[in-house]
Design a protein around this motif. Structure first.
Motif, PDB file in Angstrom:
ATOM      1  N   SER A 153       9.225  10.024  -4.467  1.00  0.00           N
ATOM      2  CA  SER A 153       7.967   9.394  -4.887  1.00  0.00           C
ATOM      3  C   SER A 153       8.022   7.893  -4.659  1.00  0.00           C
ATOM      4  CB  SER A 153       7.716   9.680  -6.368  1.00  0.00           C
ATOM      5  OG  SER A 153       7.898  11.053  -6.603  1.00  0.00           O
ATOM      6  N   PHE A 154       7.389   7.457  -3.581  1.00  0.00           N
ATOM      7  CA  PHE A 154       7.435   6.043  -3.208  1.00  0.00           C
ATOM      8  C   PHE A 154       6.047   5.448  -3.423  1.00  0.00           C
ATOM      9  CE2 PHE A 154      10.902   8.122  -1.178  1.00  0.00           C
ATOM     10  CZ  PHE A 154      11.918   7.180  -1.065  1.00  0.00           C
ATOM     11  N   VAL A 155       5.957   4.422  -4.237  1.00  0.00           N
ATOM     12  CA  VAL A 155       4.642   3.866  -4.569  1.00  0.00           C
ATOM     13  C   VAL A 155       4.608   2.361  -4.316  1.00  0.00           C
ATOM     14  CG1 VAL A 155       4.087   5.653  -6.272  1.00  0.00           C
ATOM     15  CG2 VAL A 155       5.264   3.557  -7.016  1.00  0.00           C
ATOM     16  N   PRO A 156       3.411   1.822  -4.100  1.00  0.00           N
ATOM     17  CA  PRO A 156       3.285   0.368  -3.960  1.00  0.00           C
ATOM     18  C   PRO A 156       3.812  -0.301  -5.225  1.00  0.00           C
ATOM     19  CG  PRO A 156       1.150   1.454  -3.636  1.00  0.00           C
ATOM     20  CD  PRO A 156       2.109   2.508  -4.054  1.00  0.00           C
ATOM     21  N   ILE A 157       4.402  -1.472  -5.068  1.00  0.00           N
ATOM     22  CA  ILE A 157       5.042  -2.076  -6.241  1.00  0.00           C
ATOM     23  C   ILE A 157       4.032  -2.425  -7.335  1.00  0.00           C
ATOM     24  CG2 ILE A 157       7.073  -2.886  -4.971  1.00  0.00           C
ATOM     25  CD1 ILE A 157       5.788  -5.735  -5.109  1.00  0.00           C
ATOM     26  N   ALA A 158       2.762  -2.612  -6.950  1.00  0.00           N
ATOM     27  CA  ALA A 158       1.756  -2.941  -7.960  1.00  0.00           C
ATOM     28  C   ALA A 158       1.502  -1.769  -8.914  1.00  0.00           C
ATOM     29  CB  ALA A 158       0.450  -3.370  -7.294  1.00  0.00           C
ATOM     30  N   ASP A 159       1.955  -0.573  -8.531  1.00  0.00           N
ATOM     31  CA  ASP A 159       1.846   0.554  -9.462  1.00  0.00           C
ATOM     32  C   ASP A 159       2.800   0.380 -10.642  1.00  0.00           C
ATOM     33  OD1 ASP A 159       0.057   1.633  -7.707  1.00  0.00           O
ATOM     34  OD2 ASP A 159       1.098   3.547  -7.429  1.00  0.00           O
ATOM     35  N   VAL A 160       3.836  -0.428 -10.443  1.00  0.00           N
ATOM     36  CA  VAL A 160       4.898  -0.523 -11.455  1.00  0.00           C
ATOM     37  C   VAL A 160       4.931  -1.885 -12.151  1.00  0.00           C
ATOM     38  CG1 VAL A 160       7.414  -0.451 -11.775  1.00  0.00           C
ATOM     39  CG2 VAL A 160       6.299   1.233 -10.300  1.00  0.00           C
ATOM     40  N   VAL A 161       4.719  -2.952 -11.372  1.00  0.00           N
ATOM     41  CA  VAL A 161       4.746  -4.294 -11.985  1.00  0.00           C
ATOM     42  C   VAL A 161       3.489  -5.066 -11.583  1.00  0.00           C
ATOM     43  CG1 VAL A 161       7.276  -4.505 -12.035  1.00  0.00           C
ATOM     44  CG2 VAL A 161       6.004  -5.305 -10.019  1.00  0.00           C
ATOM     45  N   THR A 207       0.815  -1.230   0.000  1.00  0.00           N
ATOM     46  CA  THR A 207       0.000   0.000   0.000  1.00  0.00           C
ATOM     47  C   THR A 207       0.845   1.276   0.000  1.00  0.00           C
ATOM     48  OG1 THR A 207      -0.080   0.295   2.420  1.00  0.00           O
ATOM     49  CG2 THR A 207      -1.704  -1.213   1.454  1.00  0.00           C
ATOM     50  N   GLY A 208       2.155   1.120   0.130  1.00  0.00           N
ATOM     51  CA  GLY A 208       3.015   2.301   0.263  1.00  0.00           C
ATOM     52  C   GLY A 208       3.272   2.623   1.728  1.00  0.00           C
ATOM     53  N   CYS A 209       2.283   2.333   2.573  1.00  0.00           N
ATOM     54  CA  CYS A 209       2.393   2.535   4.020  1.00  0.00           C
ATOM     55  C   CYS A 209       3.006   3.906   4.326  1.00  0.00           C
ATOM     56  CB  CYS A 209       3.184   1.384   4.642  1.00  0.00           C
ATOM     57  SG  CYS A 209       2.855   1.147   6.403  1.00  0.00           S
ATOM     58  N   PHE A 210       3.873   3.998   5.308  1.00  0.00           N
ATOM     59  CA  PHE A 210       4.323   5.336   5.738  1.00  0.00           C
ATOM     60  C   PHE A 210       5.199   6.030   4.708  1.00  0.00           C
ATOM     61  CE2 PHE A 210       8.789   5.141   7.108  1.00  0.00           C
ATOM     62  CZ  PHE A 210       9.022   3.790   6.910  1.00  0.00           C
ATOM     63  N   THR A 211       5.716   5.266   3.720  1.00  0.00           N
ATOM     64  CA  THR A 211       6.522   5.953   2.699  1.00  0.00           C
ATOM     65  C   THR A 211       5.644   6.843   1.820  1.00  0.00           C
ATOM     66  OG1 THR A 211       6.421   4.218   0.982  1.00  0.00           O
ATOM     67  CG2 THR A 211       8.154   3.998   2.644  1.00  0.00           C
ATOM     68  N   ARG A 212       4.321   6.683   1.944  1.00  0.00           N
ATOM     69  CA  ARG A 212       3.387   7.559   1.241  1.00  0.00           C
ATOM     70  C   ARG A 212       3.573   9.024   1.642  1.00  0.00           C
ATOM     71  NH1 ARG A 212       0.552   5.962  -3.275  1.00  0.00           N
ATOM     72  NH2 ARG A 212      -0.615   4.043  -2.930  1.00  0.00           N
ATOM     73  N   GLU A 264     -12.689   5.916  15.479  1.00  0.00           N
ATOM     74  CA  GLU A 264     -12.302   7.305  15.296  1.00  0.00           C
ATOM     75  C   GLU A 264     -10.801   7.291  15.036  1.00  0.00           C
ATOM     76  OE1 GLU A 264     -14.225  10.199  17.800  1.00  0.00           O
ATOM     77  OE2 GLU A 264     -12.269  11.080  18.196  1.00  0.00           O
ATOM     78  N   VAL A 265     -10.414   7.774  13.874  1.00  0.00           N
ATOM     79  CA  VAL A 265      -9.019   7.652  13.454  1.00  0.00           C
ATOM     80  C   VAL A 265      -8.284   8.973  13.667  1.00  0.00           C
ATOM     81  CG1 VAL A 265      -7.488   7.173  11.499  1.00  0.00           C
ATOM     82  CG2 VAL A 265      -9.600   5.873  11.760  1.00  0.00           C
ATOM     83  N   ASN A 266      -7.167   8.882  14.337  1.00  0.00           N
ATOM     84  CA  ASN A 266      -6.286  10.030  14.485  1.00  0.00           C
ATOM     85  C   ASN A 266      -5.334  10.010  13.293  1.00  0.00           C
ATOM     86  OD1 ASN A 266      -4.208  11.750  15.082  1.00  0.00           O
ATOM     87  ND2 ASN A 266      -3.915  11.036  17.184  1.00  0.00           N
ATOM     88  N   SER A 267      -5.610  10.840  12.306  1.00  0.00           N
ATOM     89  CA  SER A 267      -4.878  10.738  11.044  1.00  0.00           C
ATOM     90  C   SER A 267      -3.394  11.068  11.222  1.00  0.00           C
ATOM     91  CB  SER A 267      -5.517  11.600   9.960  1.00  0.00           C
ATOM     92  OG  SER A 267      -5.594  12.920  10.420  1.00  0.00           O
ATOM     93  N   ASP A 268      -3.056  11.807  12.259  1.00  0.00           N
ATOM     94  CA  ASP A 268      -1.639  12.100  12.505  1.00  0.00           C
ATOM     95  C   ASP A 268      -0.843  10.844  12.869  1.00  0.00           C
ATOM     96  OD1 ASP A 268      -2.070  14.714  11.982  1.00  0.00           O
ATOM     97  OD2 ASP A 268      -2.158  15.355  14.077  1.00  0.00           O
ATOM     98  N   ARG A 269      -1.543   9.844  13.381  1.00  0.00           N
ATOM     99  CA  ARG A 269      -0.839   8.612  13.752  1.00  0.00           C
ATOM    100  C   ARG A 269      -0.921   7.545  12.669  1.00  0.00           C
ATOM    101  NH1 ARG A 269      -0.051   8.112  19.702  1.00  0.00           N
ATOM    102  NH2 ARG A 269       0.832   6.098  19.175  1.00  0.00           N
ATOM    103  N   CYS A 270      -1.783   7.776  11.679  1.00  0.00           N
ATOM    104  CA  CYS A 270      -2.046   6.729  10.687  1.00  0.00           C
ATOM    105  C   CYS A 270      -0.895   6.603   9.702  1.00  0.00           C
ATOM    106  CB  CYS A 270      -3.341   7.043   9.937  1.00  0.00           C
ATOM    107  SG  CYS A 270      -3.648   5.903   8.577  1.00  0.00           S
ATOM    108  N   VAL A 271      -0.370   5.395   9.528  1.00  0.00           N
ATOM    109  CA  VAL A 271       0.713   5.169   8.561  1.00  0.00           C
ATOM    110  C   VAL A 271       0.201   4.560   7.255  1.00  0.00           C
ATOM    111  CG1 VAL A 271       2.525   4.999  10.313  1.00  0.00           C
ATOM    112  CG2 VAL A 271       1.336   2.915   9.585  1.00  0.00           C
ATOM    113  N   LYS A 272      -1.099   4.507   7.092  1.00  0.00           N
ATOM    114  CA  LYS A 272      -1.690   4.021   5.834  1.00  0.00           C
ATOM    115  C   LYS A 272      -1.286   2.581   5.496  1.00  0.00           C
ATOM    116  CE  LYS A 272      -2.178   8.632   3.799  1.00  0.00           C
ATOM    117  NZ  LYS A 272      -3.638   8.714   3.669  1.00  0.00           N
ATOM    118  N   CYS A 273      -1.279   1.739   6.516  1.00  0.00           N
ATOM    119  CA  CYS A 273      -0.899   0.342   6.290  1.00  0.00           C
ATOM    120  C   CYS A 273      -2.086  -0.494   5.818  1.00  0.00           C
ATOM    121  CB  CYS A 273      -0.321  -0.266   7.562  1.00  0.00           C
ATOM    122  SG  CYS A 273      -1.527  -0.435   8.891  1.00  0.00           S
TER     123      CYS A 273
END
Ligand code: FAD
Ligand code: SF4
Ligand code: SF4
Ligand code: SF4
Lengths: 268, 294
Positions: free
Chosen positions: A147-155, A128-133, A236-245
């Motif tokens: 620019s860090f993207v999930p590998i499925a964006d490329v292959v 998903t890119g996780c925190f490198t997003r 309830e999500v605290n977006s400041d803590r969310c790493v998008k995993c």
């Protein structure tokens, strides 16, 4: 086989160590051709492979008897350069997102796709890119890397195993499923390949907004960064803590529902 | 099979007078958890414990019988029990946790166990899941509305709430007030509308009041561990049982209500599919048994 995996994973009363030991030895015995596995480390923190290694009681037989590690800088000291071509692999575990400005990573990823039968996005950075997003470049050692993207964006990716990191248990279950060709078990991981834009806000957008949330709290329990709390029975999500995993939404019983497998695992 | 797979179905109640007094029905949830704790089958349990606010439960990790007893009784509002599962294992160090879950929470738990994708070393440490029946659940503000507007009772005076015989019952120290369950419609959370499970089909042991005489519970044992623990509690004399009433107010009623919940939910699921709204379950046309929880 499944019964033995269940035992290993502590779902039945049998002593853990003993069961897992037998399980792995059994698989090792049964397999004639050991799958050739590669581990590719792109932009991730090595947490995913650390999690793999946390399968203490099965790690040694896993690495030595069940599979051949043919490529990787962490699990095997094999590098790819002009003199040493990348070997053919049955399965490649790719950890980390790919940086579009990093020519070496891009080249390695494309080569892996050529050489591997199955490419696994191993861990949330790859999936998903996780925190490198959150990366915006401007840092040392290379300020241009932004620019860090999930590998499925490329292959093309065959399986996604998100998690920050994925649990040692899911890694063990997946490896065993791959070895056994248990496609039913792997199906959700195939489906998750398309889930590349993960966010804690998915709980709101895809569950609460869709009249599906029932306030069970599984999301809040699953979040590795404690970004999710429960207020009046809703996440309830605290977006400041969310790493998008993506883990919260993936574990939610209202995102996808593997009923048949659950019944099988419970013997019901 | 609208009641899910089970080994035995009986009426049962706790033989402990104190548990009988404070429990919702037969005190099966409380009785079994206390037994399992005493026997070291579990080393703690996640329950819907009390919070600072009357009748607003808080998922709690109970380490003693007293804490399990403090959670007895049904709170008809959301208690995200799954939230505390990781806490129970990590902070409290439980190796063999018990948990009480309503069916949708049971589903979260079982999905975690079959696919522990991002949760490390937790799934294997849940040793016992007691599932309780559930028709629907209410946001806390809905519950407050029933009590004050429909029953006309001050929240702080309520000693027990119950759903049964088509009515919502409110007990105070010296009064019992009821109103038709129909009047609660529109107050339930909407996620319940697609719920196919009344009887916690995936728990180790499920229990509820439907089909049972007053003060007793209907109990279904499902998994191996569930059957073992239940039998042990019966053998130890902590739970007494009697054969399930097969008649109109017993098994027939339970089957009927489980079926009608599924039929209603399937209608909603099919409708949502037609509209293109997401829903994690299959449409009737996509499954062999149109009432299965898949
Ligand atoms: C929202 C809700 C709806 C229900 N609907 C029905 C129904 O339609 N038909 C039916 O037969 N039974 C229903 N039940 C179950 C029933 O009310 C009793 O809880 C059940 O019979 C167990 O009784 P007991 O005497 O064995 O439990 P007790 O010994 O009284 O223990 C009750 C246990 O339930 C847990 N609990 C209490 N409130 C909640 C909550 N909100 N969420 C999760 N866990 C909770 C507590 O932790 C406690 O351990 C419902 C329960 C809930 C929570
Ligand atoms: S996990 Fe449970 S509480 Fe969280 S979003 Fe999903 S249904 Fe709601
Ligand atoms: S809220 Fe938590 S679990 Fe969900 S995506 Fe963000 S970090 Fe991951
Ligand atoms: S009806 Fe189903 S979804 Fe609603 S609270 Fe009960 S078990 Fe959960």
């Amino acid at each position: 086989m499944l019964a033995r995996i269940k035992e290993f994973l502590g779902m039945e009363a049998k002593p853990k160590e003993e069961a897992s030991q037998q399980e792995v030895e059994k698989v090792a015995e049964e397999e004639k051709a050991k799958p050739r596995i590669g581990y590719i480390h792109l932009s991730g923190c090595t947490g995913d492979v650390m999690s793999l290694s946390e399968n203490y009681d099965i790690l040694a037989p896993l690495l030595t008897e069940m599979v051949d590690i043919v490529y990787g800088q962490t699990l095997a000291d094999v590098w790819w350069d002009d003199e040493n071509p990348m070997p053919e692999m049955d399965l490649a575990l790719v950890e980390g997102s790919v940086c579009l400005q990093d020519e070496h990573s891009m080249k390695e990823l494309l080569e892996v796709r050529e050489k591997a039968g199955l490419v696994v996005a191993f861990g949330s950075c790859a999936a998903t890119g996780c925190f490198t997003r959150y990366s915006r470049g401007g840092q040392q050692a290379n300020p241009r890397h932004e620019s860090f993207v999930p590998i499925a964006d490329v292959v093309k990716v065959d399986l996604a195993m998100p998690g920050c990191p994925p649990s040692p248990e899911i890694i063990a279950k997946t490896v065993v499923a791959v070895i056994n060709g248990d496609m039913d078990y792997l199906q959700p991981m195939m489906d998750l390949v398309g889930y590349t834009e993960a966010c804690g806000c998915d709980l709101q957008l895809k569950v609460v907004n869709q009249a599906l949330c029932i306030g069970c709290g599984t999301c809040a329990m699953s979040c590795p960064t404690r970004a999710v709390g429960m207020t009046n029975g809703r996440p309830e999500v605290n977006s400041d803590r969310c790493v998008k995993c993506g883990v919260c939404y993936i574990q939610c019983p209202r995102s996808w529902w593997p009923a048949d497998r659950i019944k099988q695992d419970l013997g019901l | 099979m609208v009641l899910g797979t089970y080994k035995q179905i009986v009426h049962a109640r706790s033989t402990d007078k104190q548990i009988q007094k404070i429990s919702q029905d037969g005190g099966i949830a409380t009785g079994l958890l206390c037994f399992a704790l005493d026997e070291k089958i579990i080393d703690g349990a996640v329950v819907a414990g009390p919070s600072d606010e009357m009748w607003k439960p808080e998922p709690t990790v109970a380490l003693s019988s007293d804490e399990i007893l403090a959670a007895a009784g049904t709170k008809y509002t959301l208690s995200p029990n799954m939230w505390m599962v990781k806490e129970a294992v990590r902070q409290y160090g439980l190796e063999k946790a018990g948990i009480v879950t309503i069916p949708c929470q049971t589903m979260g738990l079982r999905k975690l166990q079959s696919y522990p994708i991002g949760v490390r070393f937790v799934a294997g440490k849940i040793a016992l899941d007691i599932g309780i029946f559930c028709t629907e659940n209410f946001p806390f503000e809905s519950l407050k509305t029933f009590i004050s507007a429909k029953a006309g009772v001050d929240f702080s005076l309520v000693e027990k709430m119950d759903i049964g015989k088509g009515k919502f019952w409110v007990h105070t120290a010296d009064d019992v007030i009821s109103f038709p369950i129909k009047e609660t419609h529109g107050y339930e959370q909407s996620g319940c509308k697609v719920c196919l499970d009344l009887v916690s089909e995936l728990s180790d042991i499920s229990t509820g009041s439907i089909g049972a005489p007053d003060g007793w519970s209907s109990v279904l044992t499902r998994t191996e561990p569930g059957e073992t623990i239940f039998s042990q509690a019966v053998d130890a004399g902590l739970i007494e049982t009697k054969p399930m009433d097969e008649g109109k107010f017993g098994l027939e009623m339970l089957t009927k209500l489980a079926k009608s919940k599924k039929e209603k939910a399937m209608k909603e699921i099919d409708q949502r599919k037609e509209l293109g709204l997401p829903v994690p379950y299959k449409a009737s046309s996509e499954k062999e048994d149109p009432l299965a929880n898949v």
